[in-house]
Design an enzyme around this catalytic site. Structure first.
Site, PDB file in Angstrom:
ATOM      1  CG  HIS A 134     -36.360 -11.985  16.065  1.00  0.00           C
ATOM      2  ND1 HIS A 134     -35.200 -12.333  15.860  1.00  0.00           N
ATOM      3  CD2 HIS A 134     -36.314 -11.182  14.459  1.00  0.00           C
ATOM      4  CE1 HIS A 134     -34.278 -13.225  14.940  1.00  0.00           C
ATOM      5  NE2 HIS A 134     -34.662 -11.911  14.000  1.00  0.00           N
ATOM      6  CD  GLU A 151     -39.694  -6.893  10.586  1.00  0.00           C
ATOM      7  OE1 GLU A 151     -39.345  -8.412  10.174  1.00  0.00           O
ATOM      8  OE2 GLU A 151     -39.242  -6.268  11.659  1.00  0.00           O
ATOM      9  CG  ASP A 179     -39.911 -10.408  13.443  1.00  0.00           C
ATOM     10  OD1 ASP A 179     -39.488 -10.382  12.380  1.00  0.00           O
ATOM     11  OD2 ASP A 179     -39.495  -9.415  14.307  1.00  0.00           O
ATOM     12  CD  GLU A 218     -38.162 -11.600   9.321  1.00  0.00           C
ATOM     13  OE1 GLU A 218     -37.544 -13.287   9.093  1.00  0.00           O
ATOM     14  OE2 GLU A 218     -38.271 -10.736   9.627  1.00  0.00           O
ATOM     15  CG  HIS A 220     -36.239  -3.569  12.045  1.00  0.00           C
ATOM     16  ND1 HIS A 220     -35.096  -3.677  12.761  1.00  0.00           N
ATOM     17  CD2 HIS A 220     -36.391  -4.776  10.754  1.00  0.00           C
ATOM     18  CE1 HIS A 220     -34.879  -5.429  13.007  1.00  0.00           C
ATOM     19  NE2 HIS A 220     -35.465  -5.994  12.380  1.00  0.00           N
TER      20      HIS A 220
END
Length: 244
Positions: free
Chosen positions: A54, A39, A41, A114, A12
């Site tokens: 994020h 992952e 952002d 993301e 993450h």
């Protein structure tokens, strides 16, 4: 997707909480812990550069103030995105998606991007992220997985680069969530891990989609999800779970 190419374990924001999230230092640390997929952002600067962060605002993870998407990349690139975490990372900059892509491609790491738009820029961000990712990963054996909580962002990504795999993020099982994922031709649903039970997993699998979970940091939760037959686990605990 005829073949699911991604590993079960996904780090993450690079390395969870061991390094400043969404920085290259975090992805290097996650890789050092043995993770092969990360992952991140992605959002848009005021002048159209795709960068990693994020929050909509800068205060939590940089020494800046205000909305990150309101600033041009030159200003964003000058911010300290590591000092908030610890002295060891002071001066770590915000990276662009391109910089992370170069790192991942050079080392054969995989990426879940993301799409995290500044409010009001959902379509523009989805379009920009997809176009850039398609360009950067052109000819790559395994393409990045694009995910978002925002259907409008995924729809724009689908139009811009339909070849890139997509996943719908959900934090509740709102009316029509699976139908929306299918309409967007997603290959996965990425849900808050507490939402998965045997019936929901079966429903998603029966529709031909994979089941991924965020953010799984407890042993009992990971074991429960594995027993349910879910397909991917996004975790902060890159030092606690073996990514095999």
């Amino acid at each position: 997707m005829k073949h699911w190419p991604y590993p079960r374990w996904i780090a993450h924001r690079g390395a969870g909480k061991l390094a400043p999230e969404n920085t290259l230092a975090a992805f290097r640390l996650g890789a050092a812990q043995g993770f092969r997929m990360f992952e991140c952002d992605a959002k848009l600067s005021a002048d159209g550069v795709v960068f990693l962060m994020h929050d909509a605002t800068l205060e939590r993870t940089t020494n800046g103030n205000g909305m990150g998407g309101d600033l041009p990349w030159h200003a964003l690139s000058q911010l300290d995105a590591g000092g908030w975490h610890s002295r060891a990372f002071a001066g770590e900059p915000l990276p662009t998606l391109e910089a992370l892509a170069r790192f991942c491609l050079a080392n054969r790491y995989l990426l879940n991007i993301e799409i995290k738009p500044t409010p009001g820029t959902e379509a523009a961000t989805g379009d920009a992220v997809a176009r850039l990712a398609a360009q950067l990963w052109q000819g790559a054996e395994i393409l990045p997985l694009l995910t978002s909580f925002k259907p409008d962002a995924l729809a724009a990504a689908q139009t811009a680069a339909p070849e890139l795999p997509r996943g719908l993020l959900v934090d509740t099982l709102w009316d029509g969530w699976l139908e929306k994922a299918l309409a967007l031709q997603c290959c996965a649903v990425v849900a808050n891990y507490a939402l998965w039970d045997s019936a929901t997993v079966a429903r998603v699998h029966s529709a031909g989609l994979k089941c991924l979970s965020y953010t799984v940091n407890d042993d009992w939760a990971a074991q429960h999800l594995l027993a349910l037959g879910t397909d991917g686990i996004i975790t902060d605990r890159v030092d606690g779970f073996s990514p095999i």
